[in-house]
Design a protein around this motif. Structure first.
Motif, PDB file in Angstrom:
ATOM      1  N   ASP A  32       0.843  -1.333   0.125  1.00  0.00           N
ATOM      2  CA  ASP A  32       0.023   0.113  -0.008  1.00  0.00           C
ATOM      3  C   ASP A  32       0.984   1.450   0.101  1.00  0.00           C
ATOM      4  OD1 ASP A  32      -1.863   2.279   0.644  1.00  0.00           O
ATOM      5  OD2 ASP A  32      -2.525   1.549   2.497  1.00  0.00           O
ATOM      6  N   GLY A  33       0.889   1.823  -0.973  1.00  0.00           N
ATOM      7  CA  GLY A  33       1.602   3.157  -1.368  1.00  0.00           C
ATOM      8  C   GLY A  33       1.436   4.224  -0.246  1.00  0.00           C
ATOM      9  N   GLY A  34       0.301   4.403   0.506  1.00  0.00           N
ATOM     10  CA  GLY A  34       0.041   5.179   1.599  1.00  0.00           C
ATOM     11  C   GLY A  34       0.446   4.761   2.948  1.00  0.00           C
ATOM     12  N   ASP A  35       1.012   3.771   3.158  1.00  0.00           N
ATOM     13  CA  ASP A  35       1.247   3.075   4.340  1.00  0.00           C
ATOM     14  C   ASP A  35       2.764   3.443   4.663  1.00  0.00           C
ATOM     15  OD1 ASP A  35       2.254   0.888   6.298  1.00  0.00           O
ATOM     16  OD2 ASP A  35       0.427   1.208   6.895  1.00  0.00           O
ATOM     17  N   PRO A  36       3.228   4.178   5.754  1.00  0.00           N
ATOM     18  CA  PRO A  36       4.542   4.444   5.841  1.00  0.00           C
ATOM     19  C   PRO A  36       5.274   3.206   6.145  1.00  0.00           C
ATOM     20  CG  PRO A  36       3.098   5.719   7.495  1.00  0.00           C
ATOM     21  CD  PRO A  36       2.248   4.839   6.850  1.00  0.00           C
ATOM     22  N   VAL A  37       4.924   2.276   6.656  1.00  0.00           N
ATOM     23  CA  VAL A  37       5.856   1.000   6.713  1.00  0.00           C
ATOM     24  C   VAL A  37       5.983   0.384   5.427  1.00  0.00           C
ATOM     25  CG1 VAL A  37       5.882  -1.230   8.085  1.00  0.00           C
ATOM     26  CG2 VAL A  37       5.082   0.587   9.478  1.00  0.00           C
ATOM     27  N   ASP A  38       4.827   0.346   4.764  1.00  0.00           N
ATOM     28  CA  ASP A  38       5.039  -0.220   3.378  1.00  0.00           C
ATOM     29  C   ASP A  38       5.895   0.492   2.592  1.00  0.00           C
ATOM     30  OD1 ASP A  38       3.003  -2.431   4.087  1.00  0.00           O
ATOM     31  OD2 ASP A  38       1.824  -2.000   2.584  1.00  0.00           O
ATOM     32  N   GLN A  39       5.736   1.721   2.758  1.00  0.00           N
ATOM     33  CA  GLN A  39       6.701   2.700   1.837  1.00  0.00           C
ATOM     34  C   GLN A  39       8.208   2.290   1.996  1.00  0.00           C
ATOM     35  OE1 GLN A  39       6.665   6.845   1.585  1.00  0.00           O
ATOM     36  NE2 GLN A  39       4.425   6.960   1.003  1.00  0.00           N
ATOM     37  N   GLN A  40       8.503   1.909   3.250  1.00  0.00           N
ATOM     38  CA  GLN A  40      10.010   1.407   3.809  1.00  0.00           C
ATOM     39  C   GLN A  40      10.394   0.354   2.881  1.00  0.00           C
ATOM     40  OE1 GLN A  40      12.500   2.618   5.633  1.00  0.00           O
ATOM     41  NE2 GLN A  40      11.765   4.323   6.535  1.00  0.00           N
ATOM     42  N   TRP A  41       9.319  -0.461   2.952  1.00  0.00           N
ATOM     43  CA  TRP A  41       9.639  -2.064   2.019  1.00  0.00           C
ATOM     44  C   TRP A  41       9.698  -1.555   0.704  1.00  0.00           C
ATOM     45  CZ3 TRP A  41      11.170  -6.219   4.261  1.00  0.00           C
ATOM     46  CH2 TRP A  41      10.824  -6.647   5.438  1.00  0.00           C
ATOM     47  N   TRP A  42       8.665  -0.762   0.096  1.00  0.00           N
ATOM     48  CA  TRP A  42       9.042  -0.383  -1.230  1.00  0.00           C
ATOM     49  C   TRP A  42      10.141   0.354  -1.659  1.00  0.00           C
ATOM     50  CZ3 TRP A  42       4.997   4.102  -2.874  1.00  0.00           C
ATOM     51  CH2 TRP A  42       5.050   4.260  -4.201  1.00  0.00           C
ATOM     52  N   GLY A  43      10.839   1.183  -0.870  1.00  0.00           N
ATOM     53  CA  GLY A  43      11.687   1.861  -1.241  1.00  0.00           C
ATOM     54  C   GLY A  43      13.023   0.850  -1.172  1.00  0.00           C
ATOM     55  N   ASP A  44      12.971   0.158  -0.133  1.00  0.00           N
ATOM     56  CA  ASP A  44      14.154  -0.919   0.283  1.00  0.00           C
ATOM     57  C   ASP A  44      14.136  -2.051  -1.015  1.00  0.00           C
ATOM     58  OD1 ASP A  44      15.748  -2.569   2.297  1.00  0.00           O
ATOM     59  OD2 ASP A  44      14.509  -4.029   1.165  1.00  0.00           O
ATOM     60  N   ARG A  45      13.183  -2.409  -1.363  1.00  0.00           N
ATOM     61  CA  ARG A  45      13.120  -3.316  -2.580  1.00  0.00           C
ATOM     62  C   ARG A  45      13.474  -2.690  -3.744  1.00  0.00           C
ATOM     63  NH1 ARG A  45      14.858  -7.692  -1.258  1.00  0.00           N
ATOM     64  NH2 ARG A  45      15.815  -6.225   0.034  1.00  0.00           N
ATOM     65  N   GLY A  81       2.198   9.692  -4.371  1.00  0.00           N
ATOM     66  CA  GLY A  81       1.531  10.919  -4.396  1.00  0.00           C
ATOM     67  C   GLY A  81       2.229  12.392  -4.280  1.00  0.00           C
ATOM     68  N   GLY A  82       3.506  12.334  -4.696  1.00  0.00           N
ATOM     69  CA  GLY A  82       4.362  13.489  -4.542  1.00  0.00           C
ATOM     70  C   GLY A  82       5.450  13.333  -3.439  1.00  0.00           C
ATOM     71  N   VAL A  83       6.323  14.383  -3.421  1.00  0.00           N
ATOM     72  CA  VAL A  83       7.528  14.314  -2.432  1.00  0.00           C
ATOM     73  C   VAL A  83       6.925  14.318  -1.090  1.00  0.00           C
ATOM     74  CG1 VAL A  83       9.578  15.504  -1.758  1.00  0.00           C
ATOM     75  CG2 VAL A  83       9.168  15.183  -4.291  1.00  0.00           C
ATOM     76  N   THR A  84       5.863  15.094  -0.961  1.00  0.00           N
ATOM     77  CA  THR A  84       5.610  15.531   0.588  1.00  0.00           C
ATOM     78  C   THR A  84       4.904  14.161   1.196  1.00  0.00           C
ATOM     79  OG1 THR A  84       3.463  16.260  -0.129  1.00  0.00           O
ATOM     80  CG2 THR A  84       5.322  17.718   0.138  1.00  0.00           C
ATOM     81  N   ARG A  85       4.546  13.059   0.230  1.00  0.00           N
ATOM     82  CA  ARG A  85       3.921  12.078   0.838  1.00  0.00           C
ATOM     83  C   ARG A  85       4.910  10.642   0.810  1.00  0.00           C
ATOM     84  NH1 ARG A  85      -2.360  12.285  -1.809  1.00  0.00           N
ATOM     85  NH2 ARG A  85      -2.957  14.533  -0.648  1.00  0.00           N
ATOM     86  N   ALA A  86       6.084  10.914   0.335  1.00  0.00           N
ATOM     87  CA  ALA A  86       6.953   9.782  -0.014  1.00  0.00           C
ATOM     88  C   ALA A  86       8.164   9.937   0.777  1.00  0.00           C
ATOM     89  CB  ALA A  86       7.264  10.043  -1.653  1.00  0.00           C
ATOM     90  N   GLY A  87       8.240  10.469   1.993  1.00  0.00           N
ATOM     91  CA  GLY A  87       9.327  10.371   2.939  1.00  0.00           C
ATOM     92  C   GLY A  87       9.865   8.845   3.337  1.00  0.00           C
ATOM     93  N   GLU A  88       9.096   8.034   3.960  1.00  0.00           N
ATOM     94  CA  GLU A  88       9.622   6.885   4.042  1.00  0.00           C
ATOM     95  C   GLU A  88       9.968   5.974   2.984  1.00  0.00           C
ATOM     96  OE1 GLU A  88       9.875   5.953   7.073  1.00  0.00           O
ATOM     97  OE2 GLU A  88       8.772   7.728   7.753  1.00  0.00           O
ATOM     98  N   LEU A  89       9.263   6.153   1.883  1.00  0.00           N
ATOM     99  CA  LEU A  89       9.641   5.439   0.507  1.00  0.00           C
ATOM    100  C   LEU A  89      11.024   5.904   0.185  1.00  0.00           C
ATOM    101  CD1 LEU A  89       9.387   4.481  -2.339  1.00  0.00           C
ATOM    102  CD2 LEU A  89       8.462   6.397  -3.363  1.00  0.00           C
ATOM    103  N   LEU A  90      11.327   7.310   0.361  1.00  0.00           N
ATOM    104  CA  LEU A  90      12.727   7.922  -0.033  1.00  0.00           C
ATOM    105  C   LEU A  90      14.038   7.276   0.947  1.00  0.00           C
ATOM    106  CD1 LEU A  90      11.776  11.497  -1.030  1.00  0.00           C
ATOM    107  CD2 LEU A  90      12.495   9.572  -2.740  1.00  0.00           C
TER     108      LEU A  90
END
Length: 284
Positions: free
Chosen positions: A105-118, A221-230
Motif C-alpha cells: 500500500d503506497g500510502g502506508d509508511p511501513v509499506d513505503q519503507q519496504w517499497w523503497g528498500d526493494r 502522491g508526490g515528495v511530501t507523501r513519499a518520505g518513508e519511500l525515499l
C-alpha cells in the motif's frame, strides 16, 4: 486494452492455461496487468505496447537474474513454443508465476519503507546486468505527431526533456537498469515469512536510477507523501542523498511529461489535464 476473449485465447493457445479467475491489477503507466488463477496456480499476466516485445523480454530475463540474487520475484513462464512472450495485435503478453505476498500500500509508511528498500535492492542487484533488448534511456520524442493534441503539450514535453538532458550532461548520475514502472502494487510482502519482493521487473531500459525513484514518488502522491519511500531507498539503493536531492525535481518533471505524452497518445483527456497541472507547477 484487449477484450477478455483475446486474453483468454492467448493464455490457452500460447501457455495452455485455462483461467478460472481473472482480476485486473492496479493501473501502471507502461503496461496492463492481471492476476490469473488457472488450476492450482496463480499467475501475473502483463501486456505491453506492440513495439515493446524486446524490452519486455529483457525485463523477464532481469527478473530471472533477480531470483538468482535471492530477491523474491515472479518466475517467467515460457510459451508452449519456448518463447518468453507472445506477440498479439494488442501487444506482447508475458506470464509469470505469482510470487507470494500481499501487494504493498503506497500510502502506508511501513509499506513505503519496504517499497523503497526493494527498489533499492533491485537497482543494486541489476548493476552489471546486460541484455540486447534493453533500450537506451530515451523516454520522449519531442517531435512526435501526437503532441499536437493540445497547444501547450509539445512545448512542455520539450522543456522537460531539455532539462533532463542538461542534468545528464552537467551532473554525475548513477546509471543502471530501470524498472520503469515501480508502483507499490508491483511489490509484495509475505506476512508468513516477512520477506518482500516484486511481481515482475519492467526493465524499460538503461538510464539514471533516480528516474525510477521519481516514478515511485509520483505513485506515492508526490515528495511530501513519499518520505518513508525515499528513506527506504537511500538505505538500500546505490544512489546517494546528494544526487537524489539534485536530480529528483528534474526527473519528476520528466515523468509527468511522460505521463502527458502517453495520455495524448491514448486519447485520455483527464490524465492529460492532470499532467498539465503538475507540469505547470513543478520545479526543474
Amino acid at each position: 486494452m484487449p477484450d477478455a476473449e483475446l486474453l483468454r485465447s492467448t493464455l490457452r493457445d500460447e501457455w495452455h492455461l485455462v483461467p478460472s479467475e481473472i482480476t485486473a491489477l492496479d493501473d501502471v503507466l507502461l503496461s496492463r496487468g492481471w492476476e490469473v488463477t488457472a488450476g492450482s496456480r496463480t499467475y501475473v499476466v502483463r501486456l505491453c505496447d506492440p513495439g515493446a516485445r524486446l524490452p519486455v523480454e529483457a525485463g523477464l530475463v532481469a527478473t530471472e537474474h533477480l531470483r538468482g540474487r535471492d530477491i523474491a520475484a515472479g518466475e517467467p513462464v515460457r510459451t508452449l513454443s519456448g518463447s518468453l512472450t507472445a506477440q498479439t495485435e494488442a501487444g506482447a503478453f508475458a506470464v509469470l508465476h505469482r510470487v507470494p505476498g500481499r501487494r504493498l500500500d503506497g500510502g502506508d509508511p511501513v509499506d513505503q519503507q519496504w517499497w523503497g528498500d526493494r527498489l533499492g535492492a533491485v537497482h543494486r542487484a541489476l548493476q552489471g546486468f546486460h541484455h540486447p533488448g534493453l533500450r537506451s534511456w530515451q523516454p520522449l520524442d519531442a517531435g512526435a505527431a501526437h503532441l499536437d493534441a493540445e497547444p501547450w503539450l509539445r512545448g512542455a514535453v520539450a522543456e522537460a526533456t531539455a532539462a533532463a538532458t542538461r542534468l545528464t550532461i552537467t551532473d554525475r548520475l548513477t546509471y543502471g537498469v530501470l524498472h520503469g514502472d515501480p508502483a507499490p502494487g508491483v511489490f509484495v510482502l509475505d506476512p508468513g515469512t516477512g520477506r518482500a519482493g516484486l511481481l515482475d521487473c519492467g526493465a524499460s531500459g538503461v538510464g539514471p536510477l533516480v528516474y525510477d525513484v521519481a516514478a515511485a514518488v509520483l505513485y506515492a502522491g508526490g515528495v511530501t507523501r513519499a518520505g518513508e519511500l525515499l528513506d527506504g531507498y537511500l538505505a538500500a539503493g546505490p544512489v546517494e542523498a546528494g544526487e537524489l536531492d539534485a536530480a529528483l525535481p528534474v526527473l519528476l518533471r520528466l515523468r509527468w511529461a511522460v505521463q502527458a505524452d502517453r495520455a495524448a497518445r491514448r486519447g485520455c483527456p483527464e490524465a492529460l489535464r492532470r499532467a498539465r497541472v503538475a507540469l505547470e507547477s513543478a520545479p526543474g
